[in-house]
Design an enzyme around this catalytic site. Structure first.
Site, PDB file in Angstrom:
ATOM      1  N   TYR A  28       0.674  -1.329  -0.077  1.00  0.00           N
ATOM      2  CA  TYR A  28      -0.144  -0.079  -0.249  1.00  0.00           C
ATOM      3  C   TYR A  28       1.027   1.266   0.069  1.00  0.00           C
ATOM      4  CZ  TYR A  28      -3.169   3.476   1.457  1.00  0.00           C
ATOM      5  OH  TYR A  28      -4.074   4.809   1.617  1.00  0.00           O
ATOM      6  N   GLU A  29       2.036   1.258   0.777  1.00  0.00           N
ATOM      7  CA  GLU A  29       2.797   2.403   0.759  1.00  0.00           C
ATOM      8  C   GLU A  29       4.017   2.453  -0.306  1.00  0.00           C
ATOM      9  OE1 GLU A  29       4.500   2.514   4.779  1.00  0.00           O
ATOM     10  OE2 GLU A  29       2.422   3.211   5.722  1.00  0.00           O
ATOM     11  N   GLU A  86       4.161   1.918  15.208  1.00  0.00           N
ATOM     12  CA  GLU A  86       4.898   1.601  13.844  1.00  0.00           C
ATOM     13  C   GLU A  86       4.229   1.159  12.514  1.00  0.00           C
ATOM     14  OE1 GLU A  86       8.298   1.242  11.479  1.00  0.00           O
ATOM     15  OE2 GLU A  86       8.188   2.029  13.764  1.00  0.00           O
ATOM     16  N   VAL A  90      -5.341  -2.396   8.019  1.00  0.00           N
ATOM     17  CA  VAL A  90      -6.416  -3.065   8.124  1.00  0.00           C
ATOM     18  C   VAL A  90      -6.681  -3.338   6.551  1.00  0.00           C
ATOM     19  CG1 VAL A  90      -9.021  -2.908   8.316  1.00  0.00           C
ATOM     20  CG2 VAL A  90      -7.394  -1.803   9.905  1.00  0.00           C
ATOM     21  N   GLY A  96     -13.851   0.447   6.611  1.00  0.00           N
ATOM     22  CA  GLY A  96     -15.154   0.976   6.972  1.00  0.00           C
ATOM     23  C   GLY A  96     -16.030   0.134   7.766  1.00  0.00           C
ATOM     24  N   GLY A  98     -14.772  -0.106  10.950  1.00  0.00           N
ATOM     25  CA  GLY A  98     -14.535   0.484  12.090  1.00  0.00           C
ATOM     26  C   GLY A  98     -13.094  -0.127  12.905  1.00  0.00           C
ATOM     27  N   GLY A 100      -9.941  -0.004  12.079  1.00  0.00           N
ATOM     28  CA  GLY A 100      -8.774   1.061  12.271  1.00  0.00           C
ATOM     29  C   GLY A 100      -9.115   1.791  13.467  1.00  0.00           C
ATOM     30  N   TYR A 134      -7.166   9.959  10.622  1.00  0.00           N
ATOM     31  CA  TYR A 134      -6.505  10.662  11.807  1.00  0.00           C
ATOM     32  C   TYR A 134      -6.844  11.853  12.755  1.00  0.00           C
ATOM     33  CZ  TYR A 134      -3.353   6.937  10.455  1.00  0.00           C
ATOM     34  OH  TYR A 134      -2.733   5.576  10.202  1.00  0.00           O
TER      35      TYR A 134
END
Length: 160
Positions: A28-29, A86, A90, A96, A98, A100, A134
């Site tokens: 993902y990153e 770190e 999910v 979606g 909840g 996370g 966040y």
């Protein structure tokens, strides 16, 4: 404190699923080639003689679908420990639901229960969905701070 039954501390039998989640986060990153974690490394880090790393997992329909890997840091200004998150990941198909937020709530509860005064993490500048998430929880970016990192040759060169 309300406890979300979907979130719990990781157990040794969760290690393969957690490793898979870490690799999912690396993908993902946009850095899949940088992830080198093995199940044995994670098992030792989480469940060895003197663990310095901890993990909560979130389950969806009985399957580990998310994780929060963390360790203690220390604030000299506050004089107490805090948690550094770190990795938070999910599985995309369970976003979606909840999970996370439930993982972050569990870490906030860990902080409150242990008198830790900070819960901190890093997020990539381009990750707008995570940043929005966040901020919706009340987190604030530390824009005046830039993270520096030494790895590989630069680290060994400095050490020698």
């Amino acid at each position: 404190m309300v406890i979300d039954e979907r979130v719990r501390r990781a157990r040794p039998d969760d290690v393969p699923a957690i490793v898979e989640l870490v690799y999912g986060l690396a993908e993902y990153e946009r850095a899949p080639d940088e992830c080198k974690l093995t199940a044995e490394q994670l098992r030792t880090a989480l469940f060895g003689d003197s663990p310095k790393v901890f993990c909560h997992v979130a389950e969806h329909e009985g399957v580990v679908a998310g994780c929060a890997i963390w360790f203690l840091n220390f604030s000299t200004w506050r004089g107490v420990h805090g948690i550094y998150l770190e990795d938070l990941f999910v599985r995309p198909e369970t976003r979606g639901t909840g999970l996370g937020k439930a993982l972050l709530v569990a870490l906030a509860q860990e902080c409150v229960r242990n008198n830790y005064e900070r819960l901190e993490w890093s997020v990539l500048d381009w990750n707008a969905p995570a940043i929005d998430f966040y901020k919706s929880l009340g987190a604030h970016p530390q824009n005046e701070w830039t993270t520096y990192r030494l790895t590989d040759d630069a680290l060994t060169d400095l050490a020698s």
